[in-house]
Design an enzyme around this catalytic site. Structure first.
Site, mmCIF file in Angstrom:
data_model
loop_
_atom_site.group_PDB
_atom_site.id
_atom_site.type_symbol
_atom_site.label_atom_id
_atom_site.label_comp_id
_atom_site.label_asym_id
_atom_site.label_seq_id
_atom_site.Cartn_x
_atom_site.Cartn_y
_atom_site.Cartn_z
ATOM 1 N N ARG A 48 -18.696 -21.490 1.579
ATOM 2 C CA ARG A 48 -19.146 -21.740 2.948
ATOM 3 C C ARG A 48 -18.103 -22.142 3.850
ATOM 4 O O ARG A 48 -17.742 -21.834 4.996
ATOM 5 C CB ARG A 48 -20.269 -22.574 3.244
ATOM 6 C CG ARG A 48 -20.659 -22.910 4.418
ATOM 7 C CD ARG A 48 -22.261 -23.412 4.672
ATOM 8 N NE ARG A 48 -22.706 -24.086 3.658
ATOM 9 C CZ ARG A 48 -22.296 -25.633 3.431
ATOM 10 N NH1 ARG A 48 -21.547 -26.329 4.169
ATOM 11 N NH2 ARG A 48 -23.227 -25.986 2.221
ATOM 12 N N ASP A 173 -16.528 -12.476 26.242
ATOM 13 C CA ASP A 173 -16.983 -11.280 25.225
ATOM 14 C C ASP A 173 -16.319 -10.055 25.277
ATOM 15 O O ASP A 173 -16.648 -9.446 26.335
ATOM 16 C CB ASP A 173 -18.720 -11.075 25.340
ATOM 17 C CG ASP A 173 -19.142 -10.322 24.143
ATOM 18 O OD1 ASP A 173 -18.518 -9.564 23.562
ATOM 19 O OD2 ASP A 173 -20.461 -10.496 24.029
#
Ligand SMILES: *Cc1c(COP(=O)(O)O)cnc(C)c1O
Length: 386
Positions: A48, A173
């Site tokens: 992780r 974005d």
């Protein structure tokens, strides 16, 4: 030696395997890594927090955008959520485009309703509305250009300057263009986010995201939080994403070339009422696109001039255009905005954003452009006869 994007995309991670001399980096699926001795961890301890495949793809994404580093996440949404988690406290203001990606709109709205932060949606092409929002001293300003589905263009350099003047951080974005056609960090942004699900992976077979930061200190902060809240990208997806990125440049350029040819065809098609593509000289923001983009991309929209029954026949008669949401893959997709990507918006909100019930959006793939045009032409003929 600094390389050009297409070299970066191919070269990273090659020939790093010491044991077998693998040219292509293997997938390291192990969730955990042994310590060499008491209190002697290796570079990785738990997947992780980090794994070798993700390291390579993160480095590649950062280099493509010209950032210090990046954090790959398990979706574009978790990339945006990570950024907001790190940089917005309760009471802090986020300024976002009123026509941002629907999932982003829902995320910011729902998070602000539960008090995580505040959000104000503005039309960033309306200078006075933008100034009024910035006067409230936001902590973070999100820019999305070109916008979805009307491909409206916003001036990154200009908005970033205004935002910095009031002390805000700026995130762009960049999903619709990819770093091949637009590099927001070089225009003044502090962060770039992508839905890697789209052009970066390019094969419509993973969901992933990334936050790329200009400054090293932000990378450390983002990586810590990504591990803390558990939104990092998995080993398998890292592998597929790197594999997709290898061909990013030729894919995007071919998609763009095909889009230009389709636009040329659509211009003379009587069942096309209004065409949205930033290369068109009367397209809103065309001049800004010329200035800040390296190309006009492969997304286009148009208003279908027939009635609903003709629209149904048109869509059913297409063989090479799949009726589906999403974008950026090698296969061409067509979507009906009002019933698909923007169905979550109220009819009034859609009308306000200029999205009519006859709007169709195309994500152009890398099929032969003449085949695509022949397919379109056949479907328009069927519709015209209804
Ligand atoms: C798809 C998309 C997202 C969300 O990304 P996911 O990978 O679907 O979570 C965000 N922004 C834009 C512009 C998108 O197109």
């Amino acid at each position: 030696m600094t390389y050009k994007p297409s070299t970066i995309a191919i070269h990273n991670g090659l020939n790093e395997d010491q044991q077998f001399g693998c040219v292509v980096p293997p997938i390291y699926l192990s969730s955990t890594y042994n310590f060499t001795d008491f209190n002697e961890p290796r570079a990785h301890d738990y997947s992780r927090r980090g794994n070798p495949g993700r390291d390579i793809v993160q480095k590649t994404l950062a280099q493509l955008e010209g950032g210090s580093g990046s954090v790959m996440t398990n979706s574009g949404m978790s990339a945006l959520h990570l950024l907001c988690t790190v940089f917005l406290q309760p009471g802090d203001l986020l300024v976002a485009p009123h026509d941002c990606y629907g999932g982003s709109y829902r995320l910011f709205n729902s998070q602000s309703q539960r008090g995580a932060y505040q959000v104000q949606f503005v039309d960033q092409s309306d200078e006075s509305a933008l100034q009024a929002a910035l006067a409230k001293k936001p902590k973070l300003v999100l820019i999305e250009t070109p916008s979805n589905p009307l491909l409206r263009i916003f001036d990154i350099q200009h908005i970033a300057q205004l935002a910095h003047d009031v002390g805000a951080l700026v995130v762009v974005d960049n999903t619709f263009l990819s770093p091949i056609l637009q590099q927001p960090l070089s225009l003044g942004a502090d962060f770039v986010v992508h839905s890697c699900t789209k052009y970066l992976n390019g094969h419509s077979d993973i969901v992933a995201g990334v936050v790329i930061a200009k400054e090293e200190k932000w990378v450390t902060e983002l990586a810590w939080w990504a591990n803390n809240i558990g939104v990092t990208g998995g080993a398998f997806d890292s592998y597929l994403l790197l594999r997709g990125i290898r061909t990013l440049s030729p894919r995007v350029l071919q998609q763009q070339q095909n889009a230009q040819e389709i636009v040329k065809y659509l211009k003379s098609q009587p069942l096309v009422k209004k065409l949205y593509y930033p290369a068109l000289e009367d397209h809103p923001g065309h001049e800004i696109a010329v200035k800040q983009q390296k190309g006009f991309g492969a997304m286009l929209s148009f208003e279908f001039a027939g009635d609903e029954s003709q629209l149904r026949h048109f869509l059913r008669s297409l063989s090479l255009f799949t009726l589906a949401e999403s974008l950026g893959g090698v296969e061409t997709l067509i979507s009906h905005t009002a019933t698909m990507t923007h169905a979550g918006m109220s009819a009034e909100a859609r009308a306000q954003a200029g999205i009519t019930d006859s709007l169709l959006r195309i994500s152009v793939g890398i099929e032969d452009s003449q085949d695509l045009i022949t397919d379109l032409d056949h479907a328009f003929k069927v519709a015209a006869q209804r």
